[in-house]
Motif scaffolding. Structure first.
Motif, PDB file in Angstrom:
ATOM      1  N   ARG A  12       7.286   6.992   8.870  1.00 10.98           N
ATOM      2  CA  ARG A  12       7.489   7.064   7.427  1.00 10.98           C
ATOM      3  C   ARG A  12       6.210   7.663   6.842  1.00 10.98           C
ATOM      4  O   ARG A  12       5.135   7.067   6.954  1.00 10.98           O
ATOM      5  CB  ARG A  12       7.721   5.659   6.869  1.00 10.98           C
ATOM      6  N   PRO A  15       2.532   9.977   0.818  1.00  9.15           N
ATOM      7  CA  PRO A  15       1.916  11.161   0.200  1.00  9.15           C
ATOM      8  C   PRO A  15       0.389  11.068   0.270  1.00  9.15           C
ATOM      9  O   PRO A  15      -0.175   9.978   0.253  1.00  9.15           O
ATOM     10  CB  PRO A  15       2.366  11.089  -1.265  1.00  9.15           C
ATOM     11  N   LEU A  41     -10.975  -7.910  -2.441  1.00  9.58           N
ATOM     12  CA  LEU A  41      -9.567  -8.189  -2.145  1.00  9.58           C
ATOM     13  C   LEU A  41      -8.963  -9.107  -3.208  1.00  9.58           C
ATOM     14  O   LEU A  41      -7.834  -8.908  -3.645  1.00  9.58           O
ATOM     15  CB  LEU A  41      -9.432  -8.835  -0.765  1.00  9.58           C
ATOM     16  N   GLN A  42      -9.732 -10.106  -3.639  1.00  7.92           N
ATOM     17  CA  GLN A  42      -9.221 -11.034  -4.650  1.00  7.92           C
ATOM     18  C   GLN A  42      -8.991 -10.331  -5.983  1.00  7.92           C
ATOM     19  O   GLN A  42      -8.107 -10.712  -6.752  1.00  7.92           O
ATOM     20  CB  GLN A  42     -10.188 -12.207  -4.818  1.00  7.92           C
ATOM     21  N   ALA A  44      -7.918  -7.425  -6.226  1.00  4.77           N
ATOM     22  CA  ALA A  44      -6.809  -6.483  -6.019  1.00  4.77           C
ATOM     23  C   ALA A  44      -7.215  -5.037  -6.244  1.00  4.77           C
ATOM     24  O   ALA A  44      -6.383  -4.230  -6.655  1.00  4.77           O
ATOM     25  CB  ALA A  44      -5.606  -6.848  -6.890  1.00  4.77           C
ATOM     26  N   SER A  82      -4.990   8.272  -8.129  1.00  2.00           N
ATOM     27  CA  SER A  82      -5.059   9.365  -9.089  1.00  2.00           C
ATOM     28  C   SER A  82      -6.506   9.449  -9.589  1.00  2.00           C
ATOM     29  O   SER A  82      -7.288   8.524  -9.396  1.00  2.00           O
ATOM     30  CB  SER A  82      -4.113   9.095 -10.251  1.00  2.00           C
ATOM     31  N   HIS A  84      -7.718   9.210 -12.604  1.00  2.33           N
ATOM     32  CA  HIS A  84      -8.022   8.130 -13.546  1.00  2.33           C
ATOM     33  C   HIS A  84      -8.189   6.805 -12.838  1.00  2.33           C
ATOM     34  O   HIS A  84      -9.104   6.034 -13.114  1.00  2.33           O
ATOM     35  CB  HIS A  84      -6.893   7.985 -14.578  1.00  2.33           C
ATOM     36  N   SER A  85      -7.259   6.510 -11.927  1.00  2.00           N
ATOM     37  CA  SER A  85      -7.303   5.207 -11.272  1.00  2.00           C
ATOM     38  C   SER A  85      -8.526   5.139 -10.367  1.00  2.00           C
ATOM     39  O   SER A  85      -9.136   4.085 -10.197  1.00  2.00           O
ATOM     40  CB  SER A  85      -5.994   4.938 -10.535  1.00  2.00           C
ATOM     41  N   GLU A  88     -11.516   4.158 -12.416  1.00  2.00           N
ATOM     42  CA  GLU A  88     -11.422   2.741 -12.754  1.00  2.00           C
ATOM     43  C   GLU A  88     -11.801   1.863 -11.559  1.00  2.00           C
ATOM     44  O   GLU A  88     -12.531   0.881 -11.688  1.00  2.00           O
ATOM     45  CB  GLU A  88      -9.981   2.460 -13.180  1.00  2.00           C
ATOM     46  N   ILE A 146      -9.326 -14.484   5.733  1.00  2.00           N
ATOM     47  CA  ILE A 146     -10.339 -13.881   4.858  1.00  2.00           C
ATOM     48  C   ILE A 146     -11.231 -14.947   4.225  1.00  2.00           C
ATOM     49  O   ILE A 146     -12.444 -14.777   4.128  1.00  2.00           O
ATOM     50  CB  ILE A 146      -9.653 -13.053   3.752  1.00  2.00           C
ATOM     51  N   GLY A 174     -11.608  -6.166   5.725  1.00  2.00           N
ATOM     52  CA  GLY A 174     -10.461  -6.379   4.840  1.00  2.00           C
ATOM     53  C   GLY A 174      -9.342  -7.144   5.529  1.00  2.00           C
ATOM     54  O   GLY A 174      -8.524  -7.789   4.886  1.00  2.00           O
ATOM     55  N   THR A 238       6.720 -20.339  25.895  1.00  2.00           N
ATOM     56  CA  THR A 238       7.693 -19.584  25.089  1.00  2.00           C
ATOM     57  C   THR A 238       7.487 -18.082  25.304  1.00  2.00           C
ATOM     58  O   THR A 238       8.449 -17.332  25.519  1.00  2.00           O
ATOM     59  CB  THR A 238       7.532 -19.936  23.592  1.00  2.00           C
ATOM     60  N   ILE A 242      10.167 -15.256  27.085  1.00  2.00           N
ATOM     61  CA  ILE A 242      10.589 -13.978  26.487  1.00  2.00           C
ATOM     62  C   ILE A 242      10.239 -12.828  27.438  1.00  2.00           C
ATOM     63  O   ILE A 242      11.034 -11.912  27.661  1.00  2.00           O
ATOM     64  CB  ILE A 242       9.930 -13.786  25.111  1.00  2.00           C
TER      65      ILE A 242
ATOM     66  N   PRO B  15      -3.159 -11.290  -6.335  1.00  2.00           N
ATOM     67  CA  PRO B  15      -3.507 -11.522  -7.743  1.00  2.00           C
ATOM     68  C   PRO B  15      -2.391 -11.028  -8.667  1.00  2.00           C
ATOM     69  O   PRO B  15      -1.680 -10.080  -8.333  1.00  2.00           O
ATOM     70  CB  PRO B  15      -4.763 -10.672  -7.944  1.00  2.00           C
ATOM     71  N   GLN B  42       8.414   9.475  -3.303  1.00  2.00           N
ATOM     72  CA  GLN B  42       7.680  10.615  -2.743  1.00  2.00           C
ATOM     73  C   GLN B  42       6.418  10.904  -3.541  1.00  2.00           C
ATOM     74  O   GLN B  42       5.426  11.381  -2.999  1.00  2.00           O
ATOM     75  CB  GLN B  42       8.582  11.855  -2.701  1.00  2.00           C
ATOM     76  N   GLU B  88      -0.658   5.617 -16.971  1.00  2.00           N
ATOM     77  CA  GLU B  88      -0.519   6.810 -16.134  1.00  2.00           C
ATOM     78  C   GLU B  88       0.813   6.783 -15.377  1.00  2.00           C
ATOM     79  O   GLU B  88       1.517   7.792 -15.280  1.00  2.00           O
ATOM     80  CB  GLU B  88      -1.695   6.816 -15.158  1.00  2.00           C
ATOM     81  N   ALA B 245      16.492 -17.309  26.178  1.00  2.00           N
ATOM     82  CA  ALA B 245      15.148 -17.760  26.548  1.00  2.00           C
ATOM     83  C   ALA B 245      14.643 -18.813  25.560  1.00  2.00           C
ATOM     84  O   ALA B 245      14.016 -19.793  25.940  1.00  2.00           O
ATOM     85  CB  ALA B 245      14.188 -16.569  26.602  1.00  2.00           C
TER      86      ALA B 245
END
Lengths: 258, 258
Positions: A12, A15, A41-42, A44, A82, A84-85, A88, A146, A174, A238, A242, B15, B42, B88, B245
């Motif tokens: 998959r 972009p 990470l907290q 985001a 992007s 802008h992002s 930020e 984490i 991360g 187990t 398998i 978050p 996309q 955006e 199994a």
């Protein structure tokens, strides 16, 4: 592997982001660099890559690349999005870095400059081996939640120092996954024994923190005893049932993992 | 389930986003609404939710909620992020909607207003049943690769119309998963037979498109034959060996799935 092999893969595609920026940030301690990661990470921040080097590894990578890096706990950070992002994110990231006493290079946005920064990290294995020419490398591979990562990294660092081993640290922090690249003289049984004892302690430290002894490198032969500690006899049985169901003649990687 | 049951769950919390916005957009055709979804993915708009209703379902949901909706192929869209990134995303999303002939309500940002819009979608099952009081509902559940989704949805819509069945469509179209909520008189053997024939054709249409006969509702009893077509005898035998199994006494959901 243990349970099968790939004959076909469907991908998959995602972009390419509009803009990408990379920085290298130095921190006053290993704990500060890892705490910064947890806060990123907290908060985001949709960070693309976040890689940790302890001061030994940063020094080794800086010297191996010929470009030099401050001898300090270090994060290599990549942001994307992007235009802008991205701006930020850079601002948010800058604030979180400063709160943890970190300071970064100017953000690199050009492809060549970004690749040069990442190549330092990608050559970490060779940079570590170059610390003791003629010696052998062995990489540990634990992963912990984490929230426990700062403690586990700091304790591991202290254990490394107390053991008198050369073991620069790199981490995909991360994900809670980090490695010590132990560089040791395999002809010296006493040093080899210290490496072995250290890796067992590290594995058990990860298990005690609710983590795993095997983050991404697999179990193979060397971690079968730790896997038993991690899963218990019932868990291992187990897995074995398998394995037997899918590979009744035990043709795939016999003797490995389980 | 078939292979086990949960006794404990550890959650990784994300978050809350700074800002969230919801719109309802109408399109000139089912194909246009689904094509819009594919283009949104996309373009890597980090969409939070994207739900599709065909014109029958939009009409039913609008009437059931008492709020009314245009009788048209519809997308319910939710975006989230920082304030800047949300603006955006709204602009990007607006452009892609217009390119596909769609037009949306003003973006709702308040919690109550957003919940009101989503409650129309969440009541879709009851809205569908209200189309034919006293009749029974049956939901199909195929999933296909995103690139094949527009064709499969359009063909399914044509099949529904040719079959003379009541089957409003809803879809988690960002995942390639959609449902026809067939509302039929289960006391009428001829109609029940048309429903059965339609669901088999739909399952085979999804398989032919490289999809699955079971997106999220499971296989249970009703889709065991289609699962055999999907996996082949060898694939099903592999599943059976894993089941044996883990559950040698066949205590978990006996007779279901495999």
């Amino acid at each position: 592997g243990t349970l099968g092999f790939l004959t076909q893969a469907t991908l998959r595609l995602h972009p390419l982001p509009e803009a990408t920026a990379v920085t290298v940030a130095s921190f006053p301690s290993v704990g500060a660099a890892v705490a910064c990661t947890v806060q990123v990470l907290q908060a985001a921040v949709p960070v693309a890559r976040i890689e940790f080097l302890d001061e030994v590894m940063a020094d080794a990578c800086g010297r191996f690349s010929g470009k030099g890096l401050p001898v300090a706990a270090t994060l290599l950070l990549e942001l994307h999005g992007s235009r802008h992002s991205l701006a930020e994110q850079q601002q948010q990231m800058g604030e979180i870095m400063r709160q943890n006493g970190g300071s970064g290079l100017a953000w690199a946005e050009g492809l060549e400059e970004r690749e040069q920064l990442w190549s330092m990290r990608h050559n970490a294995w060779y940079a570590a081996l170059a610390l003791r020419p003629g010696c052998q490398g062995y990489s540990t591979d634990v992963c912990v939640p984490i929230s426990r990562l700062p403690d586990v990294v700091v304790e591991t660092k202290q254990d490394l120092q107390a053991s008198g081993l050369t073991g620069p640290m790199v981490g995909h922090v991360g994900d809670g996954n980090f490695h010590c690249i132990l560089v040791f003289n395999s002809q010296d049984p006493e040093e080899a024994q210290r490496v072995h004892a250290f890796t067992e302690r590290l594995g058990r430290r990860a298990l005690a923190a609710g983590g795993t002894c095997t983050g991404e490198h697999g179990v193979g032969l060397g971690k079968r005893a730790l896997l038993l500690e991690e899963l218990g006899q019932e868990g291992l049985d187990t897995l074995r049932s398998i394995k037997a169901a899918l590979d009744p003649h035990n043709l795939m990687n016999p003797g490995k993992v389980i």
